[in-house]
Scaffold this active site. Structure first.
Site, PDB file in Angstrom:
ATOM      1  N   GLU A   8      12.270   3.380   7.276  1.00 32.75           N
ATOM      2  CA  GLU A   8      12.147   2.403   8.354  1.00 32.75           C
ATOM      3  C   GLU A   8      13.165   1.273   8.223  1.00 32.75           C
ATOM      4  O   GLU A   8      13.619   0.716   9.215  1.00 32.75           O
ATOM      5  CB  GLU A   8      10.729   1.817   8.386  1.00 32.75           C
ATOM      6  CG  GLU A   8       9.690   2.731   9.022  1.00 32.75           C
ATOM      7  CD  GLU A   8       9.784   2.803  10.541  1.00 32.75           C
ATOM      8  OE1 GLU A   8      10.769   2.306  11.115  1.00 32.75           O
ATOM      9  OE2 GLU A   8       8.868   3.375  11.157  1.00 32.75           O
ATOM     10  N   ALA A  49       1.462   5.045  -0.054  1.00 29.37           N
ATOM     11  CA  ALA A  49       0.597   6.097   0.482  1.00 29.37           C
ATOM     12  C   ALA A  49      -0.089   6.905  -0.619  1.00 29.37           C
ATOM     13  O   ALA A  49      -1.283   7.217  -0.519  1.00 29.37           O
ATOM     14  CB  ALA A  49       1.405   7.014   1.393  1.00 29.37           C
ATOM     15  N   ASP A  68       3.457  -7.477  -0.201  1.00 28.95           N
ATOM     16  CA  ASP A  68       4.156  -6.275   0.253  1.00 28.95           C
ATOM     17  C   ASP A  68       5.630  -6.323  -0.123  1.00 28.95           C
ATOM     18  O   ASP A  68       6.232  -5.312  -0.503  1.00 28.95           O
ATOM     19  CB  ASP A  68       3.997  -6.147   1.770  1.00 28.95           C
ATOM     20  CG  ASP A  68       4.081  -4.707   2.245  1.00 28.95           C
ATOM     21  OD1 ASP A  68       4.219  -3.800   1.399  1.00 28.95           O
ATOM     22  OD2 ASP A  68       4.007  -4.479   3.464  1.00 28.95           O
ATOM     23  N   LYS A 125      10.592  -6.574   5.140  1.00 26.03           N
ATOM     24  CA  LYS A 125      10.522  -6.241   3.711  1.00 26.03           C
ATOM     25  C   LYS A 125      11.223  -4.922   3.409  1.00 26.03           C
ATOM     26  O   LYS A 125      11.755  -4.729   2.312  1.00 26.03           O
ATOM     27  CB  LYS A 125       9.077  -6.234   3.227  1.00 26.03           C
ATOM     28  CG  LYS A 125       8.149  -5.253   3.958  1.00 26.03           C
ATOM     29  CD  LYS A 125       7.905  -3.999   3.166  1.00 26.03           C
ATOM     30  CE  LYS A 125       7.010  -3.041   3.906  1.00 26.03           C
ATOM     31  NZ  LYS A 125       6.658  -1.853   3.090  1.00 26.03           N
ATOM     32  N   SER A 137       0.832  -1.219   0.000  1.00 21.88           N
ATOM     33  CA  SER A 137       0.000   0.000   0.000  1.00 21.88           C
ATOM     34  C   SER A 137       0.857   1.255   0.000  1.00 21.88           C
ATOM     35  O   SER A 137       1.167   1.786   1.065  1.00 21.88           O
ATOM     36  CB  SER A 137      -0.903   0.003   1.237  1.00 21.88           C
ATOM     37  OG  SER A 137      -0.141  -0.277   2.399  1.00 21.88           O
TER      38      SER A 137
END
EC number: 1.1.1.94
Length: 325
Positions: free
Chosen positions: A281, A135, A242, A186, A133
């Site tokens: 991240e 943003a 993902d 990931k 997903s």
């Protein structure tokens, strides 16, 4: 139902926009500049041409964001514990459900986000929201699928019913730990793919993604036990889906960061990180994943190679040698 989204970065704001069609949403940020910008323009600088509807109420004080049925935490993982303590200080009601929309591993404790929340807010029901997903696509209300993991099936079904919309397909799972392991790792593997991007062809890229799945399974198994590994988690949107989108799309911040590091002409990863405006991240997770693998005594050579590249300044050539062999 009123939903609060804590965190007005690209991801949190996109969630707020996506859910605001038929619901009242509170969007909280502690950044005064972001607060004032959104209030004035009704748009996030990180999501151009994605208007924020009047159904979204932007708040600067966290006390104004706790009066909701559901709170979605879309904050950086390394800030999660602090935010949870703030919620606790606001006397958050015990019946308010917490949905985690952050990905990573806490560096200081090597805990997953759900483990952090359960320590600080043990009485609040908990779910995890994860999947492929970006943003900008979520904010534009393009179709996407996600997994909502919740160990309380009744609550999980209720949340799926409330959050699912025409463009959002939600799959219910009870595998809270497995979903988070996939979500965290990931980003590290996306950095690895960014490093090899442009140096080798699609065959090497595909091989690296395949090997990444093996490392995800290794850590997943170590966390839950071999007999509790769910193949549906590994092959579902929150893991394989993902991983593929994050490791192949140039919209991926972690993939782009890895590419910049590989072509930095002498700049360190920390320098490149400081020059950017987005949270990467995978940078923090690389160290956390390496430390957790050491603690659990499992081999994760891709994670180790990226950790040594980012934190110990191992050469690009040596890193690539590990990644492609």
């Amino acid at each position: 139902m009123v939903i609060s989204v804590l965190g007005a970065g690209a991801w949190g704001t996109a969630i707020a926009i996506s859910l605001s069609g038929k619901k009242n949403v509170i969007l909280w940020t502690r950044n005064k500049a972001i607060f004032e910008s959104i209030k004035e323009k009704r748009e996030s600088d990180k999501l151009p041409d994605c208007p924020i509807s009047d159904n979204v109420s932007v708040k600067l004080a966290i006390e104004d964001a706790v009066n909701a049925s559901v709170i979605i935490l879309a904050v950086p993982t390394q800030s999660l514990r602090e935010i949870c303590h703030q919620l606790n200080d606001c006397n958050l009601k015990k019946n308010v459900a917490i949905i985690l929309a952050c990905k990573g591993i806490e560096k200081s404790t090597l805990k997953l986000p759900s483990e952090v929340v359960n320590e600080v807010l043990p009485n609040n029901p908990l779910a995890v929201f994860s999947g492929p997903s970006f943003a900008i696509e979520v904010a534009r209300k393009l179709p996407y699928s996600m997994v909502l993991a919740c160990q309380n099936e009744v609550l999980g079904l209720k949340l799926v019913s409330e959050l699912q919309q025409e463009n959002i397909k939600l799959y219910l799972s009870s595998d809270v730990i497995g979903i988070q392991v996939c979500a965290a790792l990931k980003n590290v593997f996306a950095i690895a793919c960014g490093v090899v991007l442009g140096r080798f062809g699609f065959n090497a890229h595909a091989a690296l993604i395949t090997k990444s799945m093996s490392e995800i399974k290794a850590l997943y198994s170590a966390k839950v036990g071999d007999g509790n590994v769910d193949i549906n988690t590994l092959l579902g949107p929150a893991c394989l889906g993902d991983l593929v989108v994050t490791c192949t799309s140039l919209n991926s911040r972690n993939l782009s960061f890895g590419s910049k590091v590989a072509n930095s002409n002498g700049s360190s990863a920390q320098q490149i990180l400081s020059e950017g405006k987005s949270v990467i991240e995978g940078f923090n997770t690389a160290k956390s994943a390496f430390d957790l693998a050491e603690k659990l005594k499992i081999k994760m050579p891709i994670c180790e190679a990226i950790y040594r590249l980012l934190y110990e300044n191992t050469s690009i050539e040596d890193t690539i040698s590990v990644l492609v062999n």
